[in-house]
Design a protein around this motif. Structure first.
Motif, short mmCIF file in Angstrom:
data_model
loop_
_atom_site.label_atom_id
_atom_site.label_comp_id
_atom_site.label_asym_id
_atom_site.label_seq_id
_atom_site.Cartn_x
_atom_site.Cartn_y
_atom_site.Cartn_z
N SER A 21 -5.18 8.19 -5.10
CA SER A 21 -4.02 7.35 -4.79
C SER A 21 -4.28 6.50 -3.55
O SER A 21 -3.87 5.34 -3.48
CB SER A 21 -2.75 8.19 -4.64
N VAL A 22 -5.01 7.07 -2.56
CA VAL A 22 -5.34 6.31 -1.36
C VAL A 22 -6.23 5.12 -1.72
O VAL A 22 -5.98 3.98 -1.29
CB VAL A 22 -6.04 7.20 -0.30
N LEU A 46 -7.17 9.45 9.08
CA LEU A 46 -6.93 8.79 7.79
C LEU A 46 -6.55 7.33 7.99
O LEU A 46 -7.00 6.45 7.26
CB LEU A 46 -5.81 9.55 7.06
N ARG A 69 -11.43 14.02 4.43
CA ARG A 69 -10.07 14.13 4.97
C ARG A 69 -9.03 13.54 4.02
O ARG A 69 -7.85 13.77 4.17
CB ARG A 69 -9.97 13.40 6.31
N PHE A 70 -9.48 12.75 3.04
CA PHE A 70 -8.55 12.20 2.06
C PHE A 70 -8.18 13.28 1.03
O PHE A 70 -7.48 13.03 0.07
CB PHE A 70 -9.16 11.00 1.33
N ILE A 130 0.59 11.01 4.14
CA ILE A 130 -0.38 10.00 3.68
C ILE A 130 0.26 8.61 3.78
O ILE A 130 -0.38 7.65 4.22
CB ILE A 130 -0.81 10.28 2.22
N ILE A 155 -15.88 10.63 6.88
CA ILE A 155 -14.57 11.29 6.90
C ILE A 155 -13.94 11.38 5.52
O ILE A 155 -12.77 11.69 5.38
CB ILE A 155 -13.57 10.57 7.85
N LYS A 173 -2.13 -0.02 8.04
CA LYS A 173 -3.51 -0.26 7.64
C LYS A 173 -4.01 -1.67 7.94
O LYS A 173 -5.21 -1.89 8.00
CB LYS A 173 -3.69 0.03 6.14
N LEU A 185 -1.05 5.34 5.90
CA LEU A 185 -1.44 4.07 5.28
C LEU A 185 -0.64 2.89 5.82
O LEU A 185 -1.12 1.75 5.81
CB LEU A 185 -1.24 4.15 3.76
N GLY A 220 -8.50 4.21 6.51
CA GLY A 220 -7.78 3.24 5.69
C GLY A 220 -7.88 1.84 6.23
O GLY A 220 -8.08 0.88 5.49
N ALA A 237 1.05 4.00 -3.10
CA ALA A 237 0.75 5.42 -2.84
C ALA A 237 1.97 6.29 -3.16
O ALA A 237 1.85 7.39 -3.69
CB ALA A 237 0.32 5.61 -1.39
N ALA A 247 -5.63 -2.15 -4.33
CA ALA A 247 -4.61 -3.00 -4.93
C ALA A 247 -3.71 -3.60 -3.85
O ALA A 247 -3.37 -4.78 -3.88
CB ALA A 247 -3.79 -2.20 -5.93
N GLY A 248 -3.33 -2.77 -2.85
CA GLY A 248 -2.46 -3.25 -1.79
C GLY A 248 -3.08 -4.40 -1.00
O GLY A 248 -2.41 -5.39 -0.72
N THR A 249 -4.35 -4.26 -0.67
CA THR A 249 -5.02 -5.31 0.11
C THR A 249 -5.22 -6.57 -0.72
O THR A 249 -5.04 -7.69 -0.22
CB THR A 249 -6.37 -4.80 0.65
N ALA A 296 -4.18 2.52 -3.58
CA ALA A 296 -3.25 1.86 -2.66
C ALA A 296 -3.99 0.86 -1.77
O ALA A 296 -3.51 -0.25 -1.54
CB ALA A 296 -2.54 2.90 -1.80
N LEU A 297 -5.17 1.24 -1.28
CA LEU A 297 -5.92 0.35 -0.39
C LEU A 297 -6.45 -0.87 -1.13
O LEU A 297 -6.28 -2.01 -0.68
CB LEU A 297 -7.08 1.11 0.26
N ALA A 321 0.83 -1.22 0.00
CA ALA A 321 0.00 0.00 0.00
C ALA A 321 0.86 1.26 0.00
O ALA A 321 0.62 2.18 -0.78
CB ALA A 321 -0.93 0.00 1.21
#
Lengths: 233, 121
Positions: free
Chosen positions: B87-88, A154, B80-81, A127, B77, A134, A131, A158, A118, B94-96, B91-92, A114
């Motif tokens: 990108s968040v 955040l 807040r991003f 950021i 929330i 997470k 992350l 996340g 990012a 694909a990353g997960t 990232a969340l 992640a």
């Protein structure tokens, strides 16, 4: 009407009623629509609850204050995970080697993937720091995010999204890779999806739940101890 | 009464976990430390009381209920991003996906090799 809402929101009871009702509605609906993998009960409950909070006019802040009466129980509930962990200890002993081999790499990668993605997309350091934890259970993740200089809000967002996604992706992955061993599925759920993945694992079986508790606990401890040393590389 | 006794044990272990966290200065939450301490205590005793088993089963069965107020926060929330939501999100998701598949693959690989090794024993 305004007066009634004021009376109802001075105590936590309205928040508690909304949360309980959403939880029961989600369980009922989940069984009704044939237990779909892509919509775990926790997501269903959250969607219903968000709708109820918005519709009732109670306001998110007031709702959260009341709901604290329920969420404080997450502390003893985390402790409670130690009991199935003990009851399933013979399974864990039988599988200690793959667990120890998988944990450091998988727990690191849960953060690295992640953060790496990012970073490639030019997200700022704050950021990235938010992350990084997470896949860690919320109380530990908040501490890590603060230590790394991220935003706690955040991080929480996340990790909640991660938990729901992990519940879905682990189910898909297990199906795709033809893994039917509850122990492996449970461990992957807890490692990637912390408490949300663990709740999902207990719906599969007590064994999956125990392995998820183990995965969640080990990932939390491992990440808390090592992430502050390796970040920002 | 039976349930309450088990619940008291869980709360006491949570408090002990918090005490350990503060006294030793560990960056690990009191809940997780309490979980480790409960498991260790039960392993030493060699058995779990009905009260404790009952209380923990009860709490675990409402885990989703206890988590859902927090999950609702995601819907409130989103702002807040600010500016980085794309990108968040990538990232969340694909990353997960990558880390879930990697964990399963690693478990299958290491467990599979072990069972195959055992079959030659």
């Amino acid at each position: 009407m305004q007066e009634l809402l004021l009376v109802w929101t001075t105590g936590p009871m309205l928040s508690i009623a909304l949360t309980l009702a959403a939880f029961m509605a989600a369980n009922w609906l989940f069984a009704r629509v044939g237990r779909p993998l892509w919509m775990p009960p926790v997501l269903m409950a959250a969607v219903i609850l968000a709708g109820a909070v918005a519709a009732s006019g109670i306001g998110y802040e007031t709702y959260q204050q009341g709901a604290r009466w329920l969420t404080v129980l997450l502390g003893p509930a985390t402790v409670a995970l130690g009991v199935p962990l003990y009851q399933q200890m013979h399974h864990i002993r039988a599988l200690w080697r793959p667990i120890l081999c998988t944990l450091p790499l998988a727990a690191s990668l849960a953060a690295v993937y992640a953060v790496g993605i990012a970073w490639l997309m030019d997200a700022p350091l704050s950021i990235l720091a938010s992350l990084a934890p997470k896949s860690v259970t919320a109380p530990i993740a908040m501490g890590i995010a603060e230590q790394l200089g991220g935003s706690v809000a955040l991080t929480l967002g996340g990790l909640l999204i991660t938990g729901v996604l992990a519940s879905v992706f682990v189910d898909w992955g297990a199906k795709w890779m033809k893994i039917s061993d509850d122990r492996m599925v449970g461990f992957a759920l807890g490692l990637n999806g912390h408490a949300i993945g663990t709740a999902r694992a207990f719906e599969i079986s007590p064994t999956a739940g125990a392995f998820a508790s183990l995965g969640m606990g080990l990932t939390g401890v491992f990440t808390a101890l090592f992430l502050p040393f390796v970040f920002p590389f | 009464m039976v349930l309450l006794r088990g619940f008291l044990v869980l709360v006491v272990f949570f408090l002990l976990g918090e005490a350990l966290r503060v006294l030793v200065g560990l960056p690990i939450s009191g809940g997780v430390l309490g979980m480790v301490m409960v498991t260790a205590t039960l392993m030493l005793r060699g058995r779990v009381s009905d009260q404790l088993a009952e209380a923990s089963r009860g709490l675990i069965s409402v885990l989703v209920l206890l988590i859902s107020p927090g999950v609702v926060g995601v819907f409130f929330i989103a702002d807040r991003f600010a500016g980085h939501w794309f990108s968040v999100a990538v990232a969340l998701v694909a990353g997960t996906l990558l880390s879930s598949v990697t964990t399963l693959w690693l478990m299958k690989k290491t467990a599979g090799d072990r069972t195959r090794g055992h079959s030659h024993d």
